[in-house]
Design an enzyme around this catalytic site. Structure first.
Site, mmCIF file in Angstrom:
data_model
loop_
_atom_site.group_PDB
_atom_site.id
_atom_site.type_symbol
_atom_site.label_atom_id
_atom_site.label_comp_id
_atom_site.label_asym_id
_atom_site.label_seq_id
_atom_site.Cartn_x
_atom_site.Cartn_y
_atom_site.Cartn_z
ATOM 1 N N TYR A 1 42.896 50.910 32.330
ATOM 2 C CA TYR A 1 42.977 50.255 33.640
ATOM 3 C C TYR A 1 43.434 51.254 34.707
ATOM 4 C CZ TYR A 1 44.724 47.104 37.305
ATOM 5 O OH TYR A 1 44.961 46.478 38.495
ATOM 6 N N LYS B 1 41.795 52.723 38.346
ATOM 7 C CA LYS B 1 42.438 52.627 39.659
ATOM 8 C C LYS B 1 42.686 54.017 40.247
ATOM 9 C CE LYS B 1 42.427 48.129 39.958
ATOM 10 N NZ LYS B 1 41.501 47.470 40.897
ATOM 11 N N SER C 1 43.363 48.973 44.735
ATOM 12 C CA SER C 1 43.822 49.833 43.656
ATOM 13 C C SER C 1 44.972 49.087 43.004
ATOM 14 C CB SER C 1 44.244 51.192 44.232
ATOM 15 O OG SER C 1 44.832 51.996 43.255
HETATM 16 N N1 LIG Z 1 47.889 40.603 40.306
HETATM 17 C C1 LIG Z 1 48.395 41.794 40.189
HETATM 18 O O1 LIG Z 1 49.543 41.988 39.763
HETATM 19 C C2 LIG Z 1 47.605 43.011 40.614
HETATM 20 C C3 LIG Z 1 48.306 44.209 40.781
HETATM 21 C C4 LIG Z 1 47.615 45.334 41.191
HETATM 22 C C5 LIG Z 1 46.266 45.265 41.450
HETATM 23 N N2 LIG Z 1 45.594 44.079 41.274
HETATM 24 C C6 LIG Z 1 44.163 44.084 41.552
HETATM 25 O O2 LIG Z 1 43.855 43.033 42.431
HETATM 26 C C7 LIG Z 1 42.507 42.592 42.223
HETATM 27 C C8 LIG Z 1 42.481 41.073 42.068
HETATM 28 O O3 LIG Z 1 43.217 40.705 40.917
HETATM 29 P P1 LIG Z 1 43.997 39.316 40.825
HETATM 30 O O4 LIG Z 1 45.421 39.641 40.639
HETATM 31 O O5 LIG Z 1 43.604 38.429 41.935
HETATM 32 O O6 LIG Z 1 43.444 38.803 39.422
HETATM 33 P P2 LIG Z 1 42.705 37.416 39.023
HETATM 34 O O7 LIG Z 1 43.504 36.261 39.483
HETATM 35 O O8 LIG Z 1 42.447 37.584 37.563
HETATM 36 O O9 LIG Z 1 41.349 37.469 39.840
HETATM 37 C C9 LIG Z 1 40.406 38.448 39.565
HETATM 38 C C10 LIG Z 1 39.131 38.141 40.324
HETATM 39 O O10 LIG Z 1 38.190 39.196 40.076
HETATM 40 C C11 LIG Z 1 36.962 38.588 39.678
HETATM 41 N N3 LIG Z 1 36.141 39.449 38.847
HETATM 42 C C12 LIG Z 1 36.426 40.058 37.679
HETATM 43 N N4 LIG Z 1 35.362 40.745 37.217
HETATM 44 C C13 LIG Z 1 34.356 40.556 38.125
HETATM 45 C C14 LIG Z 1 33.024 40.999 38.245
HETATM 46 N N5 LIG Z 1 32.451 41.779 37.314
HETATM 47 N N6 LIG Z 1 32.295 40.612 39.330
HETATM 48 C C15 LIG Z 1 32.852 39.831 40.279
HETATM 49 N N7 LIG Z 1 34.103 39.353 40.211
HETATM 50 C C16 LIG Z 1 34.844 39.718 39.146
HETATM 51 C C17 LIG Z 1 37.380 37.334 38.968
HETATM 52 O O11 LIG Z 1 36.263 36.451 38.898
HETATM 53 P P3 LIG Z 1 36.181 35.240 37.820
HETATM 54 O O12 LIG Z 1 36.965 34.136 38.446
HETATM 55 O O13 LIG Z 1 34.704 35.003 37.723
HETATM 56 O O14 LIG Z 1 36.791 35.765 36.540
HETATM 57 C C18 LIG Z 1 38.493 36.841 39.858
HETATM 58 O O15 LIG Z 1 37.971 36.181 40.985
HETATM 59 C C19 LIG Z 1 42.006 43.356 40.995
HETATM 60 O O16 LIG Z 1 41.227 44.455 41.407
HETATM 61 C C20 LIG Z 1 43.286 43.831 40.338
HETATM 62 O O17 LIG Z 1 43.080 44.988 39.568
HETATM 63 C C21 LIG Z 1 46.233 42.957 40.859
#
Ligand SMILES: NC(=O)c1ccc[n+]([C@@H]2O[C@H](COP(=O)([O-])OP(=O)(O)OC[C@H]3O[C@@H](n4cnc5c(N)ncnc54)[C@H](OP(=O)(O)O)[C@@H]3O)[C@@H](O)[C@H]2O)c1
Length: 286
Positions: A156, A160, A142
């Site tokens: 977004y 979540k 989330s």
């Molecule tokens: N970073 C933050 O501050 C933060 C905070 C709260 C929550 N989150 C959550 O944490 C999770 C990971 O985010 P992150 O920070 O690691 O971001 P990120 O670096 O942008 O990585 C996102 C990952 O999700 C993959 N993805 C997106 N759409 C997809 C789909 N339809 N099918 C399969 N894979 C898909 C991307 O694949 P590609 O490489 O192919 O694009 C990438 O591997 C997300 O759910 C995000 O909402 C992140």
């Protein structure tokens, strides 16, 4: 459940969106703990390149979580290779940002297709194996934005919040089978999340919102690759939670998330108390 439950051997993890960011760091932490990983993502070539150093302990599987058939096929491939799935991490996701009216229906539907329906598809594909095993852990990514709303993130946050309601309701349904669900609520973590390679903004321009919209985007851009949270430490924390006897239903990650969520809970409680009289006034006297 004991640490390496149930067979006291290494665990099998299934991670979505594992090619970069938080998903990659969770997989890396699991591998460092001696476990094996089904690393899934939209490009198998990229996964194979990223996980080449880990050899046979990683199975790279192509999976766009928005595609239900791919989720089924990925779970089947994982079971064929490892025979079980101990930990599912529903991590794949992205931020569809911008003010609500700047986003069109198609952008909103795509956001739900990945962040919400993607999690549903993968969970539905994996649960039968976990029920058969009578054990399993599920981490649903989330966000602090799943606990409180933010300007410029209504779509977004809606996804979540959906993950939170889904997870909280599913948890008691699967608990009798030894399956535990933990909702993960990260604050700002240093990944590509706010980078042009991941984040998307609504493409409608509305004069009334020009100043607020620019301000929100400037704020998010300002955090890009400067976030305080360390995704490698989040990966290690999830490995620890996967071994916890009684894992929490919710795990807030980062001091920004802890402070924001506690503040929001206090506000919510105060509001309920201020309006208590009118709230209870609707009780029937049938
Ligand atoms: N970073 C933050 O501050 C933060 C905070 C709260 C929550 N989150 C959550 O944490 C999770 C990971 O985010 P992150 O920070 O690691 O971001 P990120 O670096 O942008 O990585 C996102 C990952 O999700 C993959 N993805 C997106 N759409 C997809 C789909 N339809 N099918 C399969 N894979 C898909 C991307 O694949 P590609 O490489 O192919 O694009 C990438 O591997 C997300 O759910 C995000 O909402 C992140």
């Amino acid at each position: 459940m004991s640490a390496k439950d149930p067979q006291n051997g290494p665990r099998i993890w299934f991670v979505t969106g594992a090619a970069r960011g938080i998903g990659f760091e969770i997989a890396r932490a699991a591998l460092a703990a001696g476990d094996s990983v089904v690393a899934t993502g939209r490009s198998r070539e990229r996964l194979e390149a990223v996980y080449a150093p880990y050899g046979e302990r990683v199975l790279a599987v192509e999976l766009d979580v928005a595609e239900e058939a791919q989720a089924e096929a990925a779970a089947t491939a994982a079971l064929e290779r490892f025979g079980r799935i101990d930990v599912l991490v529903n991590n794949a996701g992205y931020g569809q940002l911008g003010l609500f009216e700047e986003n069109g229906a198609g952008e909103i539907e795509r956001q739900f297709a990945t962040n919400v329906f993607g999690t549903f598809h993968v969970t539905r594909a994996v649960l039968p194996a976990m029920r058969r095993q009578r054990s399993g852990r599920i981490f649903n990514l989330s966000s602090v934005g799943g606990a409180l709303g933010f300007v410029g993130a209504s779509v977004y946050c809606a996804t979540k919040f959906a993950i939170e309601g889904f997870s909280e309701s599913l948890a008691p349904e699967v608990e009798p089978f030894g399956i535990h669900i933990t909702i993960v609520e990260p604050g700002f973590f240093r990944t590509d999340f706010l980078d042009g390679s991941s984040v998307r903004y609504g493409d409608r321009t509305i004069a009334d919102y020009a100043a607020l919209s620019a301000d929100a985007k400037r704020t998010y851009d300002g955090h890009n690759h400067r976030q305080a949270g360390d995704p490698a430490k989040l990966g290690a924390a999830l490995v620890e939670l996967a071994a916890a006897e009684e894992p929490p239903l919710r795990y807030a990650a980062g001091s920004d998330a802890v402070d924001a969520i506690l503040g929001s809970l206090a506000e919510r409680q105060g509001e309920i108390e201020r309006w208590r009289q009118l709230s209870v006034a609707t009780d029937g006297t049938f």
